[in-house]
Design a protein around this motif. Sequence first.
Motif, mmCIF file in Angstrom:
data_model
loop_
_atom_site.group_PDB
_atom_site.id
_atom_site.type_symbol
_atom_site.label_atom_id
_atom_site.label_comp_id
_atom_site.label_asym_id
_atom_site.label_seq_id
_atom_site.Cartn_x
_atom_site.Cartn_y
_atom_site.Cartn_z
ATOM 1 N N LEU A 60 34.342 105.563 46.122
ATOM 2 C CA LEU A 60 35.647 105.034 46.509
ATOM 3 C C LEU A 60 36.474 104.649 45.276
ATOM 4 N N THR A 61 35.813 104.116 44.241
ATOM 5 C CA THR A 61 36.535 103.660 43.050
ATOM 6 C C THR A 61 36.625 104.754 41.996
ATOM 7 N N HIS A 62 36.271 105.985 42.371
ATOM 8 C CA HIS A 62 36.202 107.093 41.413
ATOM 9 C C HIS A 62 37.478 107.258 40.571
ATOM 10 N N ASP A 63 38.627 107.385 41.243
ATOM 11 C CA ASP A 63 39.871 107.642 40.516
ATOM 12 C C ASP A 63 40.281 106.445 39.655
ATOM 13 N N ALA A 64 40.100 105.248 40.214
ATOM 14 C CA ALA A 64 40.464 104.043 39.465
ATOM 15 C C ALA A 64 39.632 103.946 38.192
ATOM 16 N N ARG A 65 38.344 104.281 38.312
ATOM 17 C CA ARG A 65 37.452 104.188 37.165
ATOM 18 C C ARG A 65 37.894 105.144 36.055
ATOM 19 N N HIS A 66 38.140 106.387 36.443
ATOM 20 C CA HIS A 66 38.596 107.349 35.434
ATOM 21 C C HIS A 66 39.914 106.896 34.803
ATOM 22 N N ALA A 67 40.855 106.479 35.661
ATOM 23 C CA ALA A 67 42.183 106.116 35.171
ATOM 24 C C ALA A 67 42.112 104.942 34.207
ATOM 25 N N LEU A 68 41.135 104.037 34.411
ATOM 26 C CA LEU A 68 41.022 102.872 33.535
ATOM 27 C C LEU A 68 40.121 103.147 32.327
ATOM 28 N N GLY A 69 39.718 104.406 32.162
ATOM 29 C CA GLY A 69 38.977 104.782 30.957
ATOM 30 C C GLY A 69 37.529 104.353 30.941
ATOM 31 N N VAL A 70 37.003 103.954 32.135
ATOM 32 C CA VAL A 70 35.600 103.552 32.187
ATOM 33 C C VAL A 70 34.728 104.813 32.184
ATOM 34 N N LEU A 107 43.496 98.864 41.503
ATOM 35 C CA LEU A 107 44.334 98.446 40.374
ATOM 36 C C LEU A 107 44.984 97.093 40.649
ATOM 37 N N VAL A 108 45.392 96.867 41.895
ATOM 38 C CA VAL A 108 46.010 95.582 42.233
ATOM 39 C C VAL A 108 44.966 94.465 42.128
ATOM 40 N N VAL A 109 43.758 94.721 42.655
ATOM 41 C CA VAL A 109 42.702 93.705 42.613
ATOM 42 C C VAL A 109 42.255 93.455 41.167
ATOM 43 N N VAL A 110 42.011 94.538 40.427
ATOM 44 C CA VAL A 110 41.606 94.386 39.027
ATOM 45 C C VAL A 110 42.717 93.680 38.242
ATOM 46 N N PHE A 144 39.021 102.206 23.253
ATOM 47 C CA PHE A 144 39.533 103.560 23.491
ATOM 48 C C PHE A 144 39.294 104.450 22.269
ATOM 49 N N VAL A 145 39.508 103.874 21.085
ATOM 50 C CA VAL A 145 39.281 104.653 19.864
ATOM 51 C C VAL A 145 37.785 104.965 19.716
ATOM 52 N N ALA A 146 36.939 103.986 20.091
ATOM 53 C CA ALA A 146 35.494 104.190 19.954
ATOM 54 C C ALA A 146 34.983 105.219 20.949
ATOM 55 N N ILE A 147 35.403 105.126 22.196
ATOM 56 C CA ILE A 147 34.907 106.026 23.236
ATOM 57 C C ILE A 147 36.002 106.215 24.284
ATOM 58 N N PRO A 148 36.936 107.128 24.000
ATOM 59 C CA PRO A 148 38.074 107.298 24.906
ATOM 60 C C PRO A 148 37.649 107.765 26.292
ATOM 61 N N GLY A 149 38.421 107.378 27.302
ATOM 62 C CA GLY A 149 38.137 107.795 28.665
ATOM 63 C C GLY A 149 38.340 109.290 28.834
ATOM 64 N N ASN A 150 37.692 109.850 29.838
ATOM 65 C CA ASN A 150 37.816 111.273 30.117
ATOM 66 C C ASN A 150 38.172 111.498 31.571
ATOM 67 N N PRO A 151 38.830 112.635 31.858
ATOM 68 C CA PRO A 151 39.061 112.983 33.263
ATOM 69 C C PRO A 151 37.740 113.399 33.903
ATOM 70 N N GLY A 153 48.767 105.000 28.604
ATOM 71 C CA GLY A 153 50.090 104.568 29.054
ATOM 72 C C GLY A 153 49.998 103.611 30.234
ATOM 73 N N GLN A 154 49.040 103.894 31.115
ATOM 74 C CA GLN A 154 48.836 103.035 32.277
ATOM 75 C C GLN A 154 48.427 101.629 31.836
ATOM 76 N N PHE A 155 47.623 101.544 30.768
ATOM 77 C CA PHE A 155 47.226 100.237 30.233
ATOM 78 C C PHE A 155 48.406 99.536 29.567
ATOM 79 N N VAL A 156 49.279 100.307 28.897
ATOM 80 C CA VAL A 156 50.467 99.701 28.299
ATOM 81 C C VAL A 156 51.309 99.053 29.398
ATOM 82 N N VAL A 157 51.444 99.754 30.531
ATOM 83 C CA VAL A 157 52.178 99.207 31.672
ATOM 84 C C VAL A 157 51.484 97.941 32.182
ATOM 85 N N LEU A 158 50.161 98.023 32.346
ATOM 86 C CA LEU A 158 49.410 96.888 32.892
ATOM 87 C C LEU A 158 49.547 95.651 32.010
#
Lengths: 61, 261
Positions: free
Chosen positions: A48-58, B78-81, B125-132, B229-234
């Motif tokens: 369920l949190t799949h997209d949020a996790r990716h988007a937040l760089g986890v 995102l709202v809860v976090v 992010f510099v140490a281990i950037p997120g991936n799609p 960019g999403q983090f800059v917004v947050l």
Amino acid sequence: MTPTQLSAIRVPAWAWALLALAAFAVLFALQANDAVLGADKAMWLHELTHDARHALGVPCH
Amino acid sequence: MQIGDLLRRGLAAGAAAGCLAAVWLLLITERFINQALAIEDARNAREAAAVAAKGNHVHHHDELVSHPQQVLFAVLALVVVGALVGLVFAVVYAAARGRLPGYHDRTKALALAGLAFFGVTFFPFVAIPGNPPAVGDPSTIEDRTLIYLGAMVLGVVLVLAAFALDKALQGTVDGGVRTALVLAFVVLAGVGLQLLIPNTPDTVQSRDFSLALNASPELIWNFRMASLGQFVVLWGALGAIFGALVGRKVPAVEARETVAA
């Protein structure tokens, strides 16, 4: 007139505990789903949190 | 102004910032997640075809959660976090208020948001950037999570060390020079720590697939920039909204306290 420096606001122990709880809740929601839930529910929350996790760089698959 | 006032404002500002980050997610980050999911689907289809070609029975397992559900839940998450991060932000703000640069809560809150972005977003992010999706190796998730959390801790330690150095230099070195020294320390120590942090155990794109079944470097880059960019917004929205909410309350309260004194 010299501007006065705003002072710190006292943080009681319960507020520090709240900070720790909030930080743990974020960790739980995004990565450590199995820290609280059983395997089935953890997997469900993980998906369920799949997209949020990716988007937040986890880290994820 | 008491801790409870700050916590309520942190919660509200965090939830609002999470909403704005969710808008960014829907408009920008999701585009690249979708491209990566298409690659994952193509990969799964190819694996299923290979199994079928060997004459084996293909197991179709139903998706536990559909992608639209994941998108919807990402907005909620995102709202809860955001709200939870807002709580943490408020507590740290209360303790750090006297040391943050600026003479107004608006400036100080933005400064703390900038420091948080550096310590817990940009530094890891510099140490281990997120991936799609379609990039990370599932077997190394635990190692990568440890590197990620470790880098986050080091990022926070680096920011705290910078403040400690600033305090130590007070009285010896004046304003501008002290700021320059502290910044030089952050850059040198930051680079040094980054070199110490182990690299990701994944060799990105290590699997034996044709390029069509892998995320392209462009897709990975675009996704990373979207995520950053999403983090800059947050963080930006959290700092700005929190500062505005606190700044609006403070003058009246402190005037009353002055009168009472």
